[in-house]
Design a protein around this motif. Structure first.
Motif, PDB file in Angstrom:
ATOM      1  N   THR A 193      53.986  69.736  92.051  1.00 43.40           N
ATOM      2  CA  THR A 193      55.326  69.886  92.612  1.00 43.40           C
ATOM      3  C   THR A 193      56.361  69.134  91.785  1.00 43.40           C
ATOM      4  O   THR A 193      57.467  69.631  91.520  1.00 43.40           O
ATOM      5  N   ALA A 196      57.040  71.120  88.652  1.00 40.64           N
ATOM      6  CA  ALA A 196      57.860  72.309  88.912  1.00 40.64           C
ATOM      7  C   ALA A 196      59.320  71.937  89.103  1.00 40.64           C
ATOM      8  O   ALA A 196      60.217  72.635  88.608  1.00 40.64           O
ATOM      9  N   ARG A 197      59.579  70.841  89.801  1.00 38.32           N
ATOM     10  CA  ARG A 197      60.966  70.458  90.093  1.00 38.32           C
ATOM     11  C   ARG A 197      61.679  69.863  88.892  1.00 38.32           C
ATOM     12  O   ARG A 197      62.890  69.662  88.931  1.00 38.32           O
ATOM     13  N   THR A 201      57.243  74.273  84.674  1.00 35.54           N
ATOM     14  CA  THR A 201      56.641  75.227  85.600  1.00 35.54           C
ATOM     15  C   THR A 201      55.266  75.683  85.153  1.00 35.54           C
ATOM     16  O   THR A 201      54.359  75.853  85.982  1.00 35.54           O
ATOM     17  N   ALA A 204      52.823  73.143  86.091  1.00 34.28           N
ATOM     18  CA  ALA A 204      52.662  73.127  87.547  1.00 34.28           C
ATOM     19  C   ALA A 204      51.739  74.251  88.002  1.00 34.28           C
ATOM     20  O   ALA A 204      50.867  74.049  88.857  1.00 34.28           O
ATOM     21  N   PHE A 236      55.769  78.427  92.696  1.00 31.42           N
ATOM     22  CA  PHE A 236      55.797  78.194  91.249  1.00 31.42           C
ATOM     23  C   PHE A 236      55.803  79.523  90.495  1.00 31.42           C
ATOM     24  O   PHE A 236      56.482  79.658  89.470  1.00 31.42           O
ATOM     25  N   ARG A 239      59.325  80.781  90.578  1.00 33.84           N
ATOM     26  CA  ARG A 239      60.175  80.033  89.643  1.00 33.84           C
ATOM     27  C   ARG A 239      59.973  80.520  88.205  1.00 33.84           C
ATOM     28  O   ARG A 239      60.902  80.511  87.399  1.00 33.84           O
ATOM     29  N   ALA A 240      58.734  80.923  87.903  1.00 43.98           N
ATOM     30  CA  ALA A 240      58.412  81.364  86.543  1.00 43.98           C
ATOM     31  C   ALA A 240      58.726  82.837  86.322  1.00 43.98           C
ATOM     32  O   ALA A 240      58.480  83.369  85.242  1.00 43.98           O
TER      33      ALA A 240
END
Length: 339
Positions: A193, A196-197, A201, A204, A236, A239-240
């Motif tokens: 996490t 990712a933040r 990513t 993650a 995740f 996000r990717a």
């Protein structure tokens, strides 16, 4: 000139117990140099307290000034000031020395030897090279960490990251608890996490994919921690930009949470909201609207109309409806265009 030629730099060892003068001679660049203990000496007090100290030395006076990498202590700079120079200029010089030291450490065996008082095993060598700075500070938070035994660590680690006004910490004790211990699994999820933040990513995803597999193997596919790990992995993926994978995983998470936790459980509502976001990302606007309408209705009923999560969901739904309407108007068939 700020400081006279007799200026000297002292660096601390890994455990921050001693300060060794950098002479540039020998394999450790410290042959013939002075050595001070951090405990019980004036240089040690300057190093520990981070306060410059002026010391009379015969007819001359010498300043001892901390050398830092941000907040992390590296060592000390000692020197006498020329006429017209002030302490602020000398501290600026110490900052430049710190930047120079940090820039050379990755490619300098001498720096590694100087900072050690005993042989380091291979695991510790690798771990220290992957570890973030041991100290960090800003106006809101101070972080400091250490790992022991410093020369023989074999899996212990720490990591941290800042995202807005939140601090994310990861502490790992794999040697004591083992890689299959539930706390180790939780720590790996926390690390993923944090990655990712902070934009890492791909890393993650790699960690959380292993985490999902380990949770399912050790805790079972329906354990709450397994469901949480799947939900995190889906986030995740989203996000990717791997929206298809995120949707497949989130649809399973929603179904599992509805069955195991109930349709009105807060985690179920959160999973539905996340799935709606992935539908939007994939251009499946109609499905997203239907799902968000249910999320808003459920949150109004269970949490109240003014609850922050209800307000957030309602705002998200309104924005989506406006976007869908604008999209439809923009693609409205014109007379005679054959569509």
């Amino acid at each position: 000139m700020l400081a006279r030629p007799e200026s000297a730099t002292y660096l601390s060892d890994l455990r921050q117990e001693i300060l060794r003068e950098v002479t540039g001679r020998g394999l450790d660049a410290a042959d013939g140099g002075e050595l001070y203990s951090v405990e019980g000496t004036l240089p040690g007090r300057v190093y520990a307290g981070l306060r410059p100290q002026l010391v009379a030395d015969g007819e001359r006076s010498r300043w001892w000034v901390p050398v830092l990498d941000g907040t992390e202590r590296l060592g000390l700079l000692r020197g006498s000031l020329d006429d017209g120079a002030d302490l602020g200029q000398f501290q600026t010089l110490a900052s430049l020395v710190g930047m120079l030291i940090v820039s050379k450490q990755p490619s300098s065996d001498a720096a590694a030897r100087l900072s050690r008082t005993q042989t380091m095993n291979v695991a510790a060598e690798l771990q220290w090279n992957l570890t973030p700075p041991r100290s960090f500070a800003n106006k809101d938070v101070v972080i400091s960490a250490a790992m022991e035994p410093a020369y023989e660590i074999g899996g212990d680690a720490f990591d941290y990251a800042l995202a807005g006004d939140q601090v994310h910490l990861g502490i790992f004790d794999a040697v004591v608890q083992g890689k299959d211990h539930p706390d180790t699994l939780t720590a790996c999820t926390n690390l993923a996490t944090s990655y990712a933040r902070t934009g890492r990513t791909a890393e993650a995803i790699g960690i959380e994919e292993r985490g999902v597999a380990d949770c399912a193997r050790l805790l079972g596919g329906e354990h709450p921690d397994t469901l949480t790990a799947r939900a995190n992995l889906a986030e995740f993926y989203a996000r990717a930009g791997r929206t298809g994978k995120a949707i497949v995983l989130l649809e399973k998470v929603v179904a599992d949470r509805e069955r195991l936790l109930g349709e009105n459980h807060p985690d179920t509502l959160t999973a539905r909201a996340n799935l709606a976001s992935s539908y939007v990302q994939a251009g499946r606007f109609s499905e997203a609207v239907v799902l968000l309408e249910k999320v808003v209705a459920d949150r109004e009923r269970l949490l109240g109309e003014d609850h922050p999560r209800t307000v957030a969901a309602r705002s998200k739904l309104a924005g989506l409806i406006r976007a869908v309407g604008a999209n439809q108007r923009g693609h409205r068939p014109r007379r005679g265009d054959g569509r």
